[in-house]
Design a protein around this motif. Structure first.
Motif, PDB file in Angstrom:
ATOM      1  N   THR A   1      10.647 -32.970  10.491  1.00  0.00           N
ATOM      2  CA  THR A   1       9.644 -32.189  10.719  1.00  0.00           C
ATOM      3  C   THR A   1       8.523 -32.743  11.545  1.00  0.00           C
ATOM      4  O   THR A   1       8.488 -32.066  12.793  1.00  0.00           O
ATOM      5  CB  THR A   1       8.514 -31.842   9.259  1.00  0.00           C
ATOM      6  OG1 THR A   1       9.728 -30.697   8.257  1.00  0.00           O
ATOM      7  CG2 THR A   1       7.297 -30.906   9.998  1.00  0.00           C
TER       8      THR A   1
ATOM      9  N   MET B   1      15.770 -35.027  -0.920  1.00  0.00           N
ATOM     10  CA  MET B   1      15.774 -34.079   0.000  1.00  0.00           C
ATOM     11  C   MET B   1      14.661 -34.010   0.911  1.00  0.00           C
ATOM     12  O   MET B   1      14.714 -33.568   1.828  1.00  0.00           O
ATOM     13  CB  MET B   1      15.480 -33.038  -1.011  1.00  0.00           C
ATOM     14  CG  MET B   1      15.238 -31.512  -0.261  1.00  0.00           C
ATOM     15  SD  MET B   1      14.893 -30.455  -1.879  1.00  0.00           S
ATOM     16  CE  MET B   1      13.219 -30.138  -2.082  1.00  0.00           C
TER      17      MET B   1
ATOM     18  N   SER C   1      17.457 -32.669  15.210  1.00  0.00           N
ATOM     19  CA  SER C   1      16.594 -32.373  15.276  1.00  0.00           C
ATOM     20  C   SER C   1      15.275 -32.263  16.227  1.00  0.00           C
ATOM     21  O   SER C   1      15.101 -30.472  17.021  1.00  0.00           O
ATOM     22  CB  SER C   1      15.270 -32.952  14.302  1.00  0.00           C
ATOM     23  OG  SER C   1      13.788 -32.160  14.396  1.00  0.00           O
TER      24      SER C   1
ATOM     25  N   VAL D   1      13.831 -33.631   4.722  1.00  0.00           N
ATOM     26  CA  VAL D   1      12.650 -33.074   5.561  1.00  0.00           C
ATOM     27  C   VAL D   1      11.744 -33.175   6.456  1.00  0.00           C
ATOM     28  O   VAL D   1      11.264 -32.778   7.069  1.00  0.00           O
ATOM     29  CB  VAL D   1      12.635 -31.668   4.507  1.00  0.00           C
ATOM     30  CG1 VAL D   1      11.591 -31.478   4.225  1.00  0.00           C
ATOM     31  CG2 VAL D   1      13.967 -30.931   3.675  1.00  0.00           C
ATOM     32  N   THR D   2      11.441 -34.381   5.755  1.00  0.00           N
ATOM     33  CA  THR D   2      10.234 -34.569   6.402  1.00  0.00           C
ATOM     34  C   THR D   2      10.427 -35.285   7.600  1.00  0.00           C
ATOM     35  O   THR D   2       9.724 -34.944   8.642  1.00  0.00           O
ATOM     36  CB  THR D   2       9.218 -36.233   5.556  1.00  0.00           C
ATOM     37  OG1 THR D   2       9.486 -35.606   4.319  1.00  0.00           O
ATOM     38  CG2 THR D   2       8.339 -36.597   6.273  1.00  0.00           C
TER      39      THR D   2
END
Length: 148
Positions: A67, A59, A97, A63-64
């Motif tokens: 970001t 997860m 992203s 997410v990293t």
């Protein structure tokens, strides 16, 4: 008077010289490979160094990466990297992203609802829709083949 097709093709060819394909492919490969390597390093960092469980690591890595790509997009750095690397930045998670954050930044002056909210998925929206439809089709095909 409008130019004929031959004249237009000559003008277009002259205005847009051929791209250096070998260089473009090499840069895309190297930058895309770097992004994937960064993901692997994050997996090792979170799992081996911090001792987190595998499901937490799976997860945290996306997410990293999301970001980092969002922050780089906000500062205008991601676009410079994309211009340099071309398709190498389209590694799905970072490219997605960027595709969500870019329109949100561009249309923030129109407000949160009609600007950011309405325009955020103008680029990424079709990817979500067709990706979802494709996954449903693949799921049905898989289900049918397991029945046989």
């Amino acid at each position: 008077m409008q130019p004929d097709k031959k004249t237009y093709d000559k003008m277009a060819k002259k205005a847009s010289p051929p791209s250096p394909k070998l260089k473009d492919c090499s840069l895309a490969f190297l930058v895309g490979g770097f992004i994937c390597t960064l993901g692997q390093l994050l997996m090792a960092l979170y799992g081996d160094v911090f001792g987190l469980k595998e499901d937490v690591v799976k997860m945290l890595v996306p997410v990293t990466l999301i970001t980092i790509a969002a922050i780089l997009t906000g500062f205008g750095v991601f676009d410079k990297i994309a211009k340099f690397a071309g398709a190498g930045t389209l590694v799905p998670i970072t490219g997605f992203s960027n595709a969500v954050v870019s329109p949100a930044i561009e249309f923030k002056s129109e407000g949160f609802i009609l600007g950011v909210g309405a325009k955020m998925f103008t680029i990424a929206g079709p990817v979500i829709v067709y990706g979802t439809v494709a996954s449903v089709v693949y799921g049905i095909v898989y289900w049918i083949t397991t029945l046989i």
